[in-house]
Design an enzyme around this catalytic site. Structure first.
Site, PDB file in Angstrom:
ATOM      1  N   SER A   1       0.632  -2.744   0.778  1.00 23.68           N
ATOM      2  CA  SER A   1      -0.051  -1.847  -0.157  1.00 23.68           C
ATOM      3  C   SER A   1      -1.315  -2.484  -0.702  1.00 23.68           C
ATOM      4  O   SER A   1      -1.382  -3.700  -0.878  1.00 23.68           O
ATOM      5  CB  SER A   1       0.864  -1.479  -1.325  1.00 23.68           C
ATOM      6  OG  SER A   1       0.133  -0.662  -2.226  1.00 23.68           O
TER       7      SER A   1
ATOM      8  N   LYS B   1       8.443   0.239   0.513  1.00 23.27           N
ATOM      9  CA  LYS B   1       7.056   0.747   0.531  1.00 23.27           C
ATOM     10  C   LYS B   1       7.037   2.274   0.394  1.00 23.27           C
ATOM     11  O   LYS B   1       6.184   2.839  -0.299  1.00 23.27           O
ATOM     12  CB  LYS B   1       6.337   0.326   1.822  1.00 23.27           C
ATOM     13  CG  LYS B   1       4.924   0.901   1.971  1.00 23.27           C
ATOM     14  CD  LYS B   1       4.019   0.429   0.858  1.00 23.27           C
ATOM     15  CE  LYS B   1       2.608   0.916   0.788  1.00 23.27           C
ATOM     16  NZ  LYS B   1       2.079   2.018   1.463  1.00 23.27           N
TER      17      LYS B   1
ATOM     18  N   GLU C   1       3.712   6.169  -6.475  1.00 22.13           N
ATOM     19  CA  GLU C   1       2.236   6.328  -6.471  1.00 22.13           C
ATOM     20  C   GLU C   1       1.862   7.811  -6.639  1.00 22.13           C
ATOM     21  O   GLU C   1       0.985   8.152  -7.444  1.00 22.13           O
ATOM     22  CB  GLU C   1       1.705   5.775  -5.143  1.00 22.13           C
ATOM     23  CG  GLU C   1       0.216   5.957  -4.879  1.00 22.13           C
ATOM     24  CD  GLU C   1      -0.165   5.449  -3.471  1.00 22.13           C
ATOM     25  OE1 GLU C   1       0.065   4.267  -3.184  1.00 22.13           O
ATOM     26  OE2 GLU C   1      -0.689   6.241  -2.670  1.00 22.13           O
TER      27      GLU C   1
ATOM     28  N   HIS D   1       7.554   3.084  -3.133  1.00 21.17           N
ATOM     29  CA  HIS D   1       6.307   2.711  -3.822  1.00 21.17           C
ATOM     30  C   HIS D   1       5.328   3.883  -3.739  1.00 21.17           C
ATOM     31  O   HIS D   1       4.680   4.251  -4.721  1.00 21.17           O
ATOM     32  CB  HIS D   1       5.707   1.456  -3.166  1.00 21.17           C
ATOM     33  CG  HIS D   1       4.261   1.202  -3.502  1.00 21.17           C
ATOM     34  ND1 HIS D   1       3.227   1.943  -2.967  1.00 21.17           N
ATOM     35  CD2 HIS D   1       3.670   0.304  -4.323  1.00 21.17           C
ATOM     36  CE1 HIS D   1       2.068   1.520  -3.444  1.00 21.17           C
ATOM     37  NE2 HIS D   1       2.315   0.522  -4.277  1.00 21.17           N
ATOM     38  N   ASN D   2       5.243   4.486  -2.568  1.00 21.11           N
ATOM     39  CA  ASN D   2       4.311   5.612  -2.410  1.00 21.11           C
ATOM     40  C   ASN D   2       4.764   6.844  -3.174  1.00 21.11           C
ATOM     41  O   ASN D   2       3.938   7.588  -3.701  1.00 21.11           O
ATOM     42  CB  ASN D   2       4.120   5.936  -0.926  1.00 21.11           C
ATOM     43  CG  ASN D   2       3.159   4.966  -0.268  1.00 21.11           C
ATOM     44  OD1 ASN D   2       3.060   3.818  -0.684  1.00 21.11           O
ATOM     45  ND2 ASN D   2       2.457   5.407   0.744  1.00 21.11           N
TER      46      ASN D   2
HETATM   47  C1  6PG Z   1      -1.048   1.871  -0.489  1.00 20.65           C
HETATM   48  C2  6PG Z   1      -1.067   3.367  -0.263  1.00 20.65           C
HETATM   49  C3  6PG Z   1      -1.356   3.741   1.145  1.00 20.65           C
HETATM   50  C4  6PG Z   1      -1.306   5.249   1.388  1.00 20.65           C
HETATM   51  C5  6PG Z   1      -2.438   5.992   0.789  1.00 20.65           C
HETATM   52  C6  6PG Z   1      -2.544   7.453   1.218  1.00 20.65           C
HETATM   53  O1  6PG Z   1      -0.066   1.440  -1.071  1.00 20.65           O
HETATM   54  O2  6PG Z   1      -1.993   1.189  -0.122  1.00 20.65           O
HETATM   55  O3  6PG Z   1       0.187   3.882  -0.605  1.00 20.65           O
HETATM   56  O4  6PG Z   1      -0.421   3.106   1.944  1.00 20.65           O
HETATM   57  O5  6PG Z   1      -1.325   5.454   2.732  1.00 20.65           O
HETATM   58  O6  6PG Z   1      -2.396   5.904  -0.580  1.00 20.65           O
HETATM   59  O7  6PG Z   1      -1.385   8.176   1.040  1.00 20.65           O
HETATM   60  P1  6PG Z   1      -1.431   9.784   1.029  1.00 20.65           P
HETATM   61  O8  6PG Z   1      -2.451  10.193   2.064  1.00 20.65           O
HETATM   62  O9  6PG Z   1      -0.083  10.253   1.411  1.00 20.65           O
HETATM   63  O10 6PG Z   1      -1.866  10.183  -0.330  1.00 20.65           O
END
Ligand code: 6PG
Length: 469
Positions: A127, A182, A189, A185-186
């Site tokens: 990430s 991960k 996010e 984590h997303n």
């Molecule tokens: C990270 C992010 C990354 C992710 C983008 C786009 O931790 O660096 O999670 O891995 O791919 O943020 O995600 P989306 O296109 O689904 O918003």
């Protein structure tokens, strides 16, 4: 050359990771399926520690044993193709790492496939985007534990360092554990971003603040308990000018969010595991509804929505801040509940305090309050739910009245804030003795003889309901 590691995939992320490794004095062999990207990379970034290879056998031979391969290609079939191209040339205990956003079930399958052939496999959550990959990402390696020491030195060297100097990288668990961590984590996010977007919408459409004012508010919030990467970049974004035809860039960006799927995977996994991740799911749904852009423009003018007037008081901005903080705590609580459940289901033995601690730097959700999550699990590694920790318990008590007030105002004004609303419903759901499930059990028993339990005696019961339909 006896390279320490090979990086396969010279897209943006692979290139940045290769440079990061080379900058940390590792000898790196690089390769891309098509030679054009390799040539471009070598031309733009000549480095004494990097050597390009144009065929798999020479690439494999260039690496010291046990060989380490870091694959950074688009998640999906390309990962399987790279693995199959490497396998014929590997020797016992060579290690393949996949650093893409692979689905954790694919990683479990690949781990089994590669391990059964006598080699080692890691799914590594990465990430931090381009900047993180180059200067220090958060890394979540999961795979064959006995082979972690040979990869540990590379991964810990290139990882971001938290304020206490600790690398944001730790061994997560067997098979798909790293990619699972991960994935969630997303999901977090997505929730974090949606909550910030809702705070922005409230300040703008209910509070009537300008972009500059909201930017200043976010800057201010970033100095306190909400301090985080996402709050910080939001303050920057809101004051960025449009260099094409003036005004603010944020106002020129189409109000329709994209998604690549990792947030959605989190919600699907949560439903499969029977864990409530409503805030993350509401963030996915908010992106979904945003994408019906044309329909929203049409219905917004149709008169279907009937908002009510709202009074804005002097505490409004502070109430939004408090709401954001409380809802953010609820979102992380859901994420960590999901980790706990996955750890039990997959026997991963996840160290939740360590997971929170590697999110402190490098990654997109890095935030001050991750220290409090680590502290909560250090105090009680068996903690069931973060809201039961003294710190988070008191923070929810301190801020929940603001969350209630703000949600009520948004509902009156007709401003959609699904993540805030789901955060409140989650907290209320968790802290309410009767939630109506007795009636659901009665209905299930009425129409399907699904049985129910009683509050006053043990056993399973079925009732002959008086049916009048
Ligand atoms: C990270 C992010 C990354 C992710 C983008 C786009 O931790 O660096 O999670 O891995 O791919 O943020 O995600 P989306 O296109 O689904 O918003």
């Amino acid at each position: 050359m006896n390279a320490n590691i090979a990086v396969i995939g010279m897209g943006v992320m692979g290139s940045c990771l290769a440079l990061n490794m080379a900058n940390h004095k590792f000898k790196v062999s690089v390769y891309n399926y098509t030679p054009d990207l390799t040539d471009k990379f070598i031309k733009n970034h000549p480095h004494e520690n990097i050597t390009a290879y144009y065929d798999i056998p020479s690439l494999v031979q260039s690496v010291a044993r046990p060989r380490k391969f870091f694959i950074m290609v688009t998640a999906g079939k390309a990962v399987d193709a790279v693995i199959d191209s490497l396998l014929p040339y590997l020797e016992a205990d060579d290690i393949i790492m996949d650093g893409g956003n692979s689905f954790y079930k694919d990683t479990q399958r690949r781990y089994k496939y590669v391990t059964e052939k006598g080699f080692k496999y890691f799914g590594v959550g990465v990430s931090g985007g381009e900047e993180g990959a180059l200067n220090g990402p958060a890394l979540m390696p999961g795979g064959n534990k006995e082979s972690y020491p040979p990869v540990q030195s590379v991964l810990e060297a290139i990882a971001a360092k938290a304020d206490d100097g600790k690398p944001c990288c730790t061994y997560i668990g067997e098979d798909g554990a790293g990619h699972y961590v991960k994935m969630v984590h997303n999901g977090i996010e997505y929730a974090d971003m949606q909550l910030i977007a809702e705070a922005y919408l409230l300040l703008k459409n209910v509070g009537g603040l300008t972009n500059e004012q909201i930017s200043a508010v976010f800057n201010d919030w970033n100095k306190g308990e909400l301090s985080s990467f996402l709050i910080n970049i939001t303050a920057d974004i809101l004051k960025e000018k449009d260099d094409i035809n003036g005004g603010y860039l944020v106002d020129k960006i189409l109000d329709s969010a994209g998604q690549k799927g990792t947030g959605r995977w989190t919600s699907i996994a949560a439903l499969e595991q029977g864990v409530n991740t409503s805030i993350m799911t509401s963030a996915c749904n908010a992106r979904n509804i945003s994408s019906f852009y044309a329909k929203r423009q049409q219905l917004a003018d149709s008169g279907l929505k009937q908002p009510l007037p709202v009074q804005i008081d002097a505490d409004f901005v502070e109430d939004v801040r408090r709401s954001l903080y409380a809802a953010k705590i609820a979102a992380y609580t859901q994420g960590f509940e999901l980790y706990k459940s996955a750890s039990q289901i997959h026997d991963w033995n996840l160290n939740l305090g360590e997971v929170a601690s590697i999110f402190r730097a490098g990654c997109i959700i890095k935030a001050k309050f991750l220290n409090n999550i680590t502290a909560a699990y250090q105090k009680n590694p068996q903690l069931d739910n973060l809201l039961e920790d003294d710190f988070f318990f008191s923070k929810i008590r301190e801020n929940q009245l603001s969350l209630r007030k703000i949600i009520a105002k948004a509902v009156y004004a007709g401003v959609p804030i699904p993540a805030f609303s789901n955060a409140m419903a989650y907290i209320d759901g968790l802290c309410t003795k009767t939630v109506g499930a007795n009636l659901i059990q009665a209905q299930r028993d009425y129409f399907g003889a699904h049985t129910y339990k009683r509050i006053d005696r043990d056993g399973i019961f079925h009732h002959q309901w008086q049916k009048h339909y």
